[in-house]
Design a protein around this motif. Sequence first.
Motif, PDB file in Angstrom:
ATOM      1  N   ASN A 169       0.679  -1.181   0.063  1.00 33.77           N
ATOM      2  CA  ASN A 169      -0.094  -0.066  -0.025  1.00 33.77           C
ATOM      3  C   ASN A 169       1.073   1.126   0.003  1.00 33.77           C
ATOM      4  OD1 ASN A 169       1.231  -0.169   2.583  1.00 33.77           O
ATOM      5  ND2 ASN A 169      -0.768   0.193   3.605  1.00 33.77           N
ATOM      6  N   TYR A 170       2.049   1.225  -0.429  1.00 34.98           N
ATOM      7  CA  TYR A 170       3.036   2.242  -0.510  1.00 34.98           C
ATOM      8  C   TYR A 170       3.602   2.770   0.869  1.00 34.98           C
ATOM      9  CZ  TYR A 170       2.058   2.621  -5.308  1.00 34.98           C
ATOM     10  OH  TYR A 170       1.745   2.358  -6.671  1.00 34.98           O
ATOM     11  N   GLN A 171       3.124   1.813   1.974  1.00 28.60           N
ATOM     12  CA  GLN A 171       3.697   2.444   3.515  1.00 28.60           C
ATOM     13  C   GLN A 171       4.378   1.300   4.107  1.00 28.60           C
ATOM     14  OE1 GLN A 171       2.728   5.519   3.710  1.00 28.60           O
ATOM     15  NE2 GLN A 171       1.107   6.001   2.296  1.00 28.60           N
ATOM     16  N   VAL A 172       4.832   1.953   5.267  1.00 28.76           N
ATOM     17  CA  VAL A 172       5.524   0.742   6.151  1.00 28.76           C
ATOM     18  C   VAL A 172       4.969   1.349   7.635  1.00 28.76           C
ATOM     19  CG1 VAL A 172       7.746   0.186   7.272  1.00 28.76           C
ATOM     20  CG2 VAL A 172       7.398   0.498   4.728  1.00 28.76           C
ATOM     21  N   THR A 173       4.452   0.545   8.428  1.00 31.75           N
ATOM     22  CA  THR A 173       4.110   0.659   9.674  1.00 31.75           C
ATOM     23  C   THR A 173       5.290   0.955  10.516  1.00 31.75           C
ATOM     24  OG1 THR A 173       3.720  -1.362  10.497  1.00 31.75           O
ATOM     25  CG2 THR A 173       2.023  -0.511   9.259  1.00 31.75           C
ATOM     26  N   ASN A 174       4.749   1.513  11.912  1.00 30.90           N
ATOM     27  CA  ASN A 174       5.715   1.587  12.766  1.00 30.90           C
ATOM     28  C   ASN A 174       6.462   0.145  13.312  1.00 30.90           C
ATOM     29  OD1 ASN A 174       6.177   4.404  13.446  1.00 30.90           O
ATOM     30  ND2 ASN A 174       4.013   4.553  14.333  1.00 30.90           N
ATOM     31  N   ASP A 175       5.035  -0.699  13.345  1.00 25.83           N
ATOM     32  CA  ASP A 175       5.556  -2.112  13.812  1.00 25.83           C
ATOM     33  C   ASP A 175       6.466  -2.872  12.919  1.00 25.83           C
ATOM     34  OD1 ASP A 175       3.932  -2.085  16.078  1.00 25.83           O
ATOM     35  OD2 ASP A 175       2.341  -3.197  15.152  1.00 25.83           O
ATOM     36  N   GLN A 176       6.383  -2.574  11.601  1.00 23.84           N
ATOM     37  CA  GLN A 176       7.066  -3.116  10.741  1.00 23.84           C
ATOM     38  C   GLN A 176       8.567  -2.453  10.542  1.00 23.84           C
ATOM     39  OE1 GLN A 176       4.717  -2.255   7.145  1.00 23.84           O
ATOM     40  NE2 GLN A 176       4.402  -4.322   6.676  1.00 23.84           N
ATOM     41  N   PHE A 177       8.643  -1.271  10.900  1.00 23.53           N
ATOM     42  CA  PHE A 177       9.861  -0.763  10.950  1.00 23.53           C
ATOM     43  C   PHE A 177      10.662  -1.041  12.186  1.00 23.53           C
ATOM     44  CE2 PHE A 177      11.519   4.230  11.461  1.00 23.53           C
ATOM     45  CZ  PHE A 177      12.843   3.488  10.859  1.00 23.53           C
ATOM     46  N   ALA A 178       9.994  -1.206  13.245  1.00 23.59           N
ATOM     47  CA  ALA A 178      10.602  -1.641  14.664  1.00 23.59           C
ATOM     48  C   ALA A 178      11.126  -3.019  14.207  1.00 23.59           C
ATOM     49  CB  ALA A 178       9.540  -1.640  15.633  1.00 23.59           C
ATOM     50  N   ALA A 179      10.421  -3.722  13.545  1.00 22.72           N
ATOM     51  CA  ALA A 179      10.910  -5.368  13.175  1.00 22.72           C
ATOM     52  C   ALA A 179      12.103  -5.186  12.500  1.00 22.72           C
ATOM     53  CB  ALA A 179       9.971  -6.160  12.557  1.00 22.72           C
ATOM     54  N   ILE A 180      12.396  -4.391  11.629  1.00 25.04           N
ATOM     55  CA  ILE A 180      13.447  -4.195  10.664  1.00 25.04           C
ATOM     56  C   ILE A 180      14.513  -3.633  11.376  1.00 25.04           C
ATOM     57  CG2 ILE A 180      14.392  -3.086   8.700  1.00 25.04           C
ATOM     58  CD1 ILE A 180      11.614  -3.624   7.425  1.00 25.04           C
ATOM     59  N   LYS A 181      14.312  -2.592  12.423  1.00 28.28           N
ATOM     60  CA  LYS A 181      15.454  -1.943  13.303  1.00 28.28           C
ATOM     61  C   LYS A 181      15.930  -3.219  14.070  1.00 28.28           C
ATOM     62  CE  LYS A 181      13.656   2.068  14.492  1.00 28.28           C
ATOM     63  NZ  LYS A 181      13.578   3.480  14.968  1.00 28.28           N
ATOM     64  N   GLN A 182      15.091  -3.871  14.512  1.00 27.04           N
ATOM     65  CA  GLN A 182      15.799  -4.697  15.509  1.00 27.04           C
ATOM     66  C   GLN A 182      16.679  -5.921  14.821  1.00 27.04           C
ATOM     67  OE1 GLN A 182      12.349  -7.170  17.177  1.00 27.04           O
ATOM     68  NE2 GLN A 182      13.682  -7.640  19.322  1.00 27.04           N
TER      69      GLN A 182
END
Length: 295
Positions: A169-182
């Motif tokens: 949907n052209y977006q990344v959620t805070n949860d997705q971002f947190a998982a990648i940062k981790q």
Amino acid sequence: MVMNLDPQITPQQTIIRIPGLKQPLTILQITDCHLTECDEREEIDIRTEAVKRTSVFASQLAGGPSTADLFDRLLRTSNDLQVDFTVFTGDIIDFPSQANIEHLQRQFDLLRSSYLYTVGNHDWYFSGSFTDEVRAAAYPKFREWISETPGCEIRTVGGVKLIALDNSNYQVTNDQFAAIKQAAATGEPYLLFMHIPIYLSSLQQDVVDKWGAPIMMGASNWNAASREAWQVRTTDPSTSRFCRFLASEESGNIRGIFCGHVHFNHIDAFRAGRYQYVTAPGFTSQCRLIKLIAE
Ligand SMILES: [Fe+2]
């Protein structure tokens, strides 16, 4: 060993050198196959649309194999190449009909490597609305291959993290971002697979020439009419933060971004020395063979 590879399938080869890699790894990326299998179990308007969509791809395939046939052959190529892993980066099906989903199930049973599947906008869309609600309603159909929201699957293969992110949907959620940062914080090398490429200035012209709109994640140069036509909302703050993270040293040991969506090959840096690889669609017999080797 001599392998009899399908002569019509033409993988792009990408070699990435990774310091300290314990063993070479090969990964096949398959994207945008756009299967249009459909039968009488669907409503008449869906069947009618499916016929139209089949003819759209048939015209590009010049009367050759169907998109489903090419998808099957791409999977056989994965088996023939004996890759360590296969990643599907969205729009594998053109709409979520029962016949399309069952076709995937049958073929995935024949795939020898482990795999990750992330959706593109077409995987969950029939016609009408590209909304988060429509996507959420379709997600259970893919439950066998993608676990759950936040749409961020991570596998570690030979010390390398493979991350499949749903940004359809052209977006990344805070949860997705947190998982990648981790995942990034572990310091292990990682590859990011997602459907929609991030905006790069060098990609802009080709995308707009082909599609008439900047259909990339984090693109800010939309006009109001094309935003409405494509049903793409303005970039969420979490998506903007994620794009800035990727473009900075903060993204750590990322070794590549692999995507599709715009239907042509393109390679350019999203950060000094780190590249985004946009891969041409499976319905044109293309895919990307990624070879990871020790530096
Ligand atoms: Fe596509």
